[in-house]
Structure formats: C-alpha cells, structure tokens
Design a protein around this motif. Sequence first.
Motif, PDB file in Angstrom:
ATOM      1  N   ASP A 256     125.985  38.341  81.710  1.00  0.00           N
ATOM      2  CA  ASP A 256     125.801  38.539  83.151  1.00  0.00           C
ATOM      3  C   ASP A 256     125.042  37.366  83.766  1.00  0.00           C
ATOM      4  N   ASN A 257     123.979  36.923  83.085  1.00  0.00           N
ATOM      5  CA  ASN A 257     123.200  35.780  83.601  1.00  0.00           C
ATOM      6  C   ASN A 257     124.028  34.500  83.595  1.00  0.00           C
ATOM      7  N   LEU A 258     124.821  34.339  82.538  1.00  0.00           N
ATOM      8  CA  LEU A 258     125.659  33.147  82.438  1.00  0.00           C
ATOM      9  C   LEU A 258     126.682  33.102  83.566  1.00  0.00           C
ATOM     10  N   LEU A 259     127.369  34.220  83.772  1.00  0.00           N
ATOM     11  CA  LEU A 259     128.420  34.245  84.789  1.00  0.00           C
ATOM     12  C   LEU A 259     127.857  34.221  86.203  1.00  0.00           C
ATOM     13  N   ALA A 260     126.594  34.618  86.349  1.00  0.00           N
ATOM     14  CA  ALA A 260     125.960  34.564  87.668  1.00  0.00           C
ATOM     15  C   ALA A 260     125.441  33.167  87.994  1.00  0.00           C
ATOM     16  N   SER A 261     125.408  32.308  86.986  1.00  0.00           N
ATOM     17  CA  SER A 261     124.899  30.946  87.171  1.00  0.00           C
ATOM     18  C   SER A 261     125.969  30.049  87.769  1.00  0.00           C
ATOM     19  N   ASP A 262     125.526  29.021  88.442  1.00  0.00           N
ATOM     20  CA  ASP A 262     126.440  27.956  88.841  1.00  0.00           C
ATOM     21  C   ASP A 262     126.917  27.244  87.575  1.00  0.00           C
TER      22      ASP A 262
END
Length: 228
Positions: free
Chosen positions: A47-53
């Motif tokens: 989730d954090n990865l995909l929420a990152s630019d």
Amino acid sequence: MKLLKLMSVLLDYPGDELWQHGDELRAALDDPALSPKRQAQLRGFVDNLLASDPLEAQERWLGLFDRGRAMSLLLFEHIHGESRDRGQAMVDLLSTYRGHGFELGAKQLPDYLPVVLEYLSLRPTEEIRDWLAHVAHILELLAARAQERNSEYAAVLEVLVETAIGRVELDLLRKRVASEARDDTPEAMDRVWEEEAVRFGAEAPADDCNPPTRLPSGAKRVEPTVTP
C-alpha cells in the motif's frame, strides 16, 4: 511457489509498470503460505509503495540496494566479492537455469536475488528449500541491515528468511551490523572507487558468507575449459 514470485516482484527495482498492476499485486498477498501477521506487513508495504510517486519509490530502492555493497541483491558479491570465483559461479548458475529451460533477459545477472527467486518459484518444493537454505545466511544479513536502516524492505526480507529457515531471529545479527561502517555514504563510495582504480584483487568476503561446499539441489557445475 507463488510466494517466491511475489517476493521477486517486491524486491525488484520498482519499474513504472508496477503501478499498472497494483490490483494483481494486492491479490497475490492472499497467499496461504503467509501468516496473517506477514500478510498484514506486506499489505502495508505494498500500500505504501503504490501510494508513493514512482520516482520517489525508485530513489528509495536505489538508495538501499544500489549504493554500496552491504545491501547488494547480487548474491555472489556477498560470497565471492569480485574474485575470479564469482565468474565461474555465474557460469554454473546460468548453466543450471538453461538446463531447466529458464532464460534470462539481456540485462539480467544470474545471481540477482529477484531472478533467483523467480527461477525457484518454478521449481519443486524440496529444491526450493535446499536453495534457500544455501543463501539463508545472506538473507538474514540483508534483513538485519534493512532493519538497522529502518527500511520498509525489512519486512519483505524477513518473509524470505522465514521461508528459508522457518524463523526470524535477528537480534544478535542486528547488534553486529549496528557497528558496521556504512558503505552507502558519498564519502564511503568515493573511497571504494579510488581503491578499485588501483586494486587488482578483491577483499575476501566475510567468513560467514563463505560458499557451501555442496551445490544446492538441481544445480550444475560447469568445468572450466583449459586452452592448451
């Protein structure tokens, strides 16, 4: 084993296409091989990865795995350094892959951990266990260093350690790596370049990274040819 394919994707450089397949990545987390605790950890990571630019995520990956050798995902760097033995080990590994119909892309190195995991995801369970047992000491070292650097990739590496040996006990190893001199600072990297410009050999790897004397199951050793 689908779990190893997932680990391969999560540890690989996060290319732009990763964000195009976010739903598939999240679906893969429902693997029964993962405990609820590990599923929750990896779901948070994804989730954090995909929420990152994408550019920011790529910079984080490069900052962890591509600056200095301590966190290198090239397994033979931890075993052979830059010695001649590494070249023969690469030849052996390539021969093993090809013998089982697994071909690499033009720019892929055979000892790159995501490539190894992708190959193993296609192999029988006993062979997977044998291979992971051979590199478990490296996986533990990478996981401990990632923990020490407060990296979100620690969770992914811990899952690999758990898959390899059934447990994660890194407290003692983490105390050891806490005293290591960082090799990913600009100053440390400059020193490495300066040393390599005049060095004809490589420093021996640490004792705990010595290669096992027995090859893992299914691996082939290619005898070097001698030109008369």
